[in-house]
Design an enzyme around this catalytic site. Structure first.
Site, PDB file in Angstrom:
ATOM      1  N   GLU A  68      -6.992   4.633   7.747  1.00  0.00           N
ATOM      2  CA  GLU A  68      -6.789   6.065   7.473  1.00  0.00           C
ATOM      3  C   GLU A  68      -8.025   6.666   6.808  1.00  0.00           C
ATOM      4  O   GLU A  68      -8.319   7.843   6.982  1.00  0.00           O
ATOM      5  CB  GLU A  68      -5.515   6.240   6.619  1.00  0.00           C
ATOM      6  CG  GLU A  68      -4.262   5.965   7.464  1.00  0.00           C
ATOM      7  CD  GLU A  68      -3.075   5.384   6.723  1.00  0.00           C
ATOM      8  OE1 GLU A  68      -3.050   5.437   5.485  1.00  0.00           O
ATOM      9  OE2 GLU A  68      -2.179   4.845   7.404  1.00  0.00           O
TER      10      GLU A  68
ATOM     11  N   HIS B  97      -9.613   1.193   4.719  1.00  0.00           N
ATOM     12  CA  HIS B  97      -8.344   1.360   5.422  1.00  0.00           C
ATOM     13  C   HIS B  97      -8.564   2.267   6.626  1.00  0.00           C
ATOM     14  O   HIS B  97      -9.357   3.206   6.559  1.00  0.00           O
ATOM     15  CB  HIS B  97      -7.281   1.943   4.471  1.00  0.00           C
ATOM     16  CG  HIS B  97      -5.909   1.876   5.081  1.00  0.00           C
ATOM     17  ND1 HIS B  97      -5.482   2.787   6.013  1.00  0.00           N
ATOM     18  CD2 HIS B  97      -4.903   0.979   4.919  1.00  0.00           C
ATOM     19  CE1 HIS B  97      -4.245   2.443   6.395  1.00  0.00           C
ATOM     20  NE2 HIS B  97      -3.879   1.354   5.743  1.00  0.00           N
TER      21      HIS B  97
ATOM     22  N   SER C 248       3.249  -2.320  10.301  1.00  0.00           N
ATOM     23  CA  SER C 248       4.693  -2.413  10.547  1.00  0.00           C
ATOM     24  C   SER C 248       5.281  -3.779  10.200  1.00  0.00           C
ATOM     25  O   SER C 248       6.240  -4.233  10.818  1.00  0.00           O
ATOM     26  CB  SER C 248       5.043  -2.028  11.990  1.00  0.00           C
ATOM     27  OG  SER C 248       4.671  -0.683  12.243  1.00  0.00           O
TER      28      SER C 248
ATOM     29  N   GLU D  17      -5.491  -5.080  10.295  1.00  0.00           N
ATOM     30  CA  GLU D  17      -4.462  -4.073  10.544  1.00  0.00           C
ATOM     31  C   GLU D  17      -4.767  -3.355  11.861  1.00  0.00           C
ATOM     32  O   GLU D  17      -5.569  -2.412  11.876  1.00  0.00           O
ATOM     33  CB  GLU D  17      -4.455  -3.031   9.413  1.00  0.00           C
ATOM     34  CG  GLU D  17      -4.129  -3.601   8.053  1.00  0.00           C
ATOM     35  CD  GLU D  17      -3.544  -2.534   7.128  1.00  0.00           C
ATOM     36  OE1 GLU D  17      -2.403  -2.741   6.686  1.00  0.00           O
ATOM     37  OE2 GLU D  17      -4.191  -1.511   6.879  1.00  0.00           O
TER      38      GLU D  17
ATOM     39  N   ASN E  42       0.879  -1.172   0.000  1.00  0.00           N
ATOM     40  CA  ASN E  42       0.000   0.000   0.000  1.00  0.00           C
ATOM     41  C   ASN E  42       0.914   1.218   0.000  1.00  0.00           C
ATOM     42  O   ASN E  42       1.515   1.537   1.026  1.00  0.00           O
ATOM     43  CB  ASN E  42      -0.900  -0.029   1.250  1.00  0.00           C
ATOM     44  CG  ASN E  42      -1.712   1.248   1.379  1.00  0.00           C
ATOM     45  OD1 ASN E  42      -1.729   2.082   0.468  1.00  0.00           O
ATOM     46  ND2 ASN E  42      -2.378   1.415   2.506  1.00  0.00           N
ATOM     47  N   TRP E  43       0.996   1.849  -1.161  1.00  0.00           N
ATOM     48  CA  TRP E  43       1.915   2.994  -1.270  1.00  0.00           C
ATOM     49  C   TRP E  43       1.385   4.230  -0.545  1.00  0.00           C
ATOM     50  O   TRP E  43       2.102   5.193  -0.365  1.00  0.00           O
ATOM     51  CB  TRP E  43       2.154   3.337  -2.754  1.00  0.00           C
ATOM     52  CG  TRP E  43       2.955   2.316  -3.503  1.00  0.00           C
ATOM     53  CD1 TRP E  43       3.494   1.148  -3.017  1.00  0.00           C
ATOM     54  CD2 TRP E  43       3.334   2.378  -4.896  1.00  0.00           C
ATOM     55  NE1 TRP E  43       4.167   0.476  -4.024  1.00  0.00           N
ATOM     56  CE2 TRP E  43       4.083   1.212  -5.188  1.00  0.00           C
ATOM     57  CE3 TRP E  43       3.098   3.297  -5.922  1.00  0.00           C
ATOM     58  CZ2 TRP E  43       4.605   0.956  -6.459  1.00  0.00           C
ATOM     59  CZ3 TRP E  43       3.617   3.040  -7.193  1.00  0.00           C
ATOM     60  CH2 TRP E  43       4.360   1.889  -7.455  1.00  0.00           C
ATOM     61  N   LYS E  44       0.118   4.193  -0.163  1.00  0.00           N
ATOM     62  CA  LYS E  44      -0.522   5.362   0.473  1.00  0.00           C
ATOM     63  C   LYS E  44      -0.296   6.592  -0.421  1.00  0.00           C
ATOM     64  O   LYS E  44      -0.242   6.444  -1.640  1.00  0.00           O
ATOM     65  CB  LYS E  44      -0.008   5.536   1.903  1.00  0.00           C
ATOM     66  CG  LYS E  44      -0.165   4.230   2.715  1.00  0.00           C
ATOM     67  CD  LYS E  44      -0.008   4.415   4.186  1.00  0.00           C
ATOM     68  CE  LYS E  44      -0.205   3.071   4.891  1.00  0.00           C
ATOM     69  NZ  LYS E  44      -0.207   3.163   6.344  1.00  0.00           N
TER      70      LYS E  44
ATOM     71  N   GLY F 220       2.877  -1.176   4.238  1.00  0.00           N
ATOM     72  CA  GLY F 220       2.958   0.259   3.951  1.00  0.00           C
ATOM     73  C   GLY F 220       4.401   0.683   3.704  1.00  0.00           C
ATOM     74  O   GLY F 220       4.933   0.513   2.604  1.00  0.00           O
ATOM     75  N   GLY F 221       5.031   1.200   4.730  1.00  0.00           N
ATOM     76  CA  GLY F 221       6.378   1.777   4.590  1.00  0.00           C
ATOM     77  C   GLY F 221       7.375   0.872   3.868  1.00  0.00           C
ATOM     78  O   GLY F 221       8.098   1.330   2.974  1.00  0.00           O
TER      79      GLY F 221
ATOM     80  N   GLY G 225       2.383   2.136  10.853  1.00  0.00           N
ATOM     81  CA  GLY G 225       3.341   3.232  10.739  1.00  0.00           C
ATOM     82  C   GLY G 225       4.033   3.584  12.047  1.00  0.00           C
ATOM     83  O   GLY G 225       4.694   4.607  12.162  1.00  0.00           O
TER      84      GLY G 225
HETATM   85  P1  13P Z   1       2.943   0.248   7.673  1.00  0.00           P
HETATM   86  O1  13P Z   1       3.459  -1.018   7.074  1.00  0.00           O
HETATM   87  O2  13P Z   1       3.693   1.473   7.222  1.00  0.00           O
HETATM   88  O3  13P Z   1       2.800   0.147   9.163  1.00  0.00           O
HETATM   89  O4  13P Z   1       1.459   0.461   7.090  1.00  0.00           O
HETATM   90  C1  13P Z   1       0.571  -0.588   7.174  1.00  0.00           C
HETATM   91  C2  13P Z   1      -0.629  -0.222   6.385  1.00  0.00           C
HETATM   92  O5  13P Z   1      -1.394   0.644   6.778  1.00  0.00           O
HETATM   93  C3  13P Z   1      -0.862  -0.921   5.119  1.00  0.00           C
HETATM   94  O6  13P Z   1      -2.128  -0.661   4.640  1.00  0.00           O
END
Ligand code: 13P
Length: 249
Positions: free
Chosen positions: A98, A96, A211, A167, A9-11, A232-233, A173
């Site tokens: 967010e 998600h 994470s 999640e 997920n590149w966000k 994510g990251g 994050g």
């Molecule tokens: P991180 O891997 O950066 O914690 O993000 C997880 C995420 O929200 C994937 O959708």
């Protein structure tokens, strides 16, 4: 045994140049070790056309990060499932944390979005998870079951076509990963809930996100009910993402 799915997920990250460099590096890595798991990247909407072109060679599926709950019409700023489909989108994140947090998305809205995706032939990756306050109050199971129940209620037997991503919000994050045991415990609860809802629940991939990284992926992915990761990251760094893919073999 069902295949695992590793989805990035590149966000809201990237640029034309950065996306191309990242995809090319992933493709180069996968050319030497063909993945035996499913691999996807969920890109920001403006980059769908670019990503469709870059991913045309195959091996990595295209994902979007959101979809409208409406089919067509006066919904400024929204993108419909049929529009996503025109760009070769195979997966779409829905709900998600967010989006739930910053855009007020409710369980019912998320369930409708999953329905729209399914109707267009896109696999929704339904994201659910508890906040730290909810976990500390001992409400983790109640919260994730409520979130998943809305999707089951709206989608009936089609629920076997979804992907679920657990999640925990407190792990996103933050560098604080759920322990493999904590994650497995919730995944087992979700698996049982899906089994009660569908005779074909076996095929549903339940991903862990929060994470997940190159160092902890192995242990998380070794759990009985963890069928992949939503990253994510670490999905923005080709070497790390490739290591996670390798851990899913
Ligand atoms: P991180 O891997 O950066 O914690 O993000 C997880 C995420 O929200 C994937 O959708």
């Amino acid at each position: 045994m069902k295949k695992k799915l590793i989805a990035g997920n590149w966000k809201m990250n990237g640029s034309l140049a950065a996306n191309e460099a990242l995809v090319r590096a992933l493709q180069a890595g996968l050319a030497t070790h063909t993945a035996s798991c499913d691999v996807a990247v969920c890109v920001p909407a403006p980059y769908l056309a670019q990503a469709q072109g870059l991913l045309a060679a195959g091996g990595i599926a295209l994902g979007a990060q959101d979809v409208s709950a409406f089919e067509v019409g006066a919904y400024t700023g929204e993108a419909s499932a049929s529009m996503l489909k025109e760009f070769g989108v195979r997966y779409c994140l829905v709900g998600h944390s967010e989006r739930r947090l910053y855009h007020g998305e409710t369980d019912v809205l998320v369930a409708t979005k999953a329905q729209r995706a399914l109707a267009a032939g896109i696999t929704p990756i339904v994201c659910i998870g508890e906040t730290l306050a909810e976990r500390e109050a001992g409400r983790t199971e109640e919260v994730v079951k409520r979130q998943l129940a809305a999707v089951i209620a709206a989608n009936g037997h089609c629920v076997s076509e979804i992907v679920v991503a657990y999640e925990p919000v407190w792990a996103i994050g933050t560098g604080k990963t759920a322990s493999p045991e904590q994650a497995q415990q919730v995944h087992a609860v979700l698996r049982a809930q899906l089994h009660a809802a569908s005779a074909h629940a076996d095929r549903i991939q339940i991903l862990y996100g929060g994470s997940m990284n190159a160092a902890n992926a192995n242990q998380l992915l070794a759990q009985a009910d963890i069928d992949g990761g939503l990253i994510g990251g670490a999905a923005l760094k080709s070497a790390d993402f490739l290591t996670i893919i390798a851990a899913a073999q």
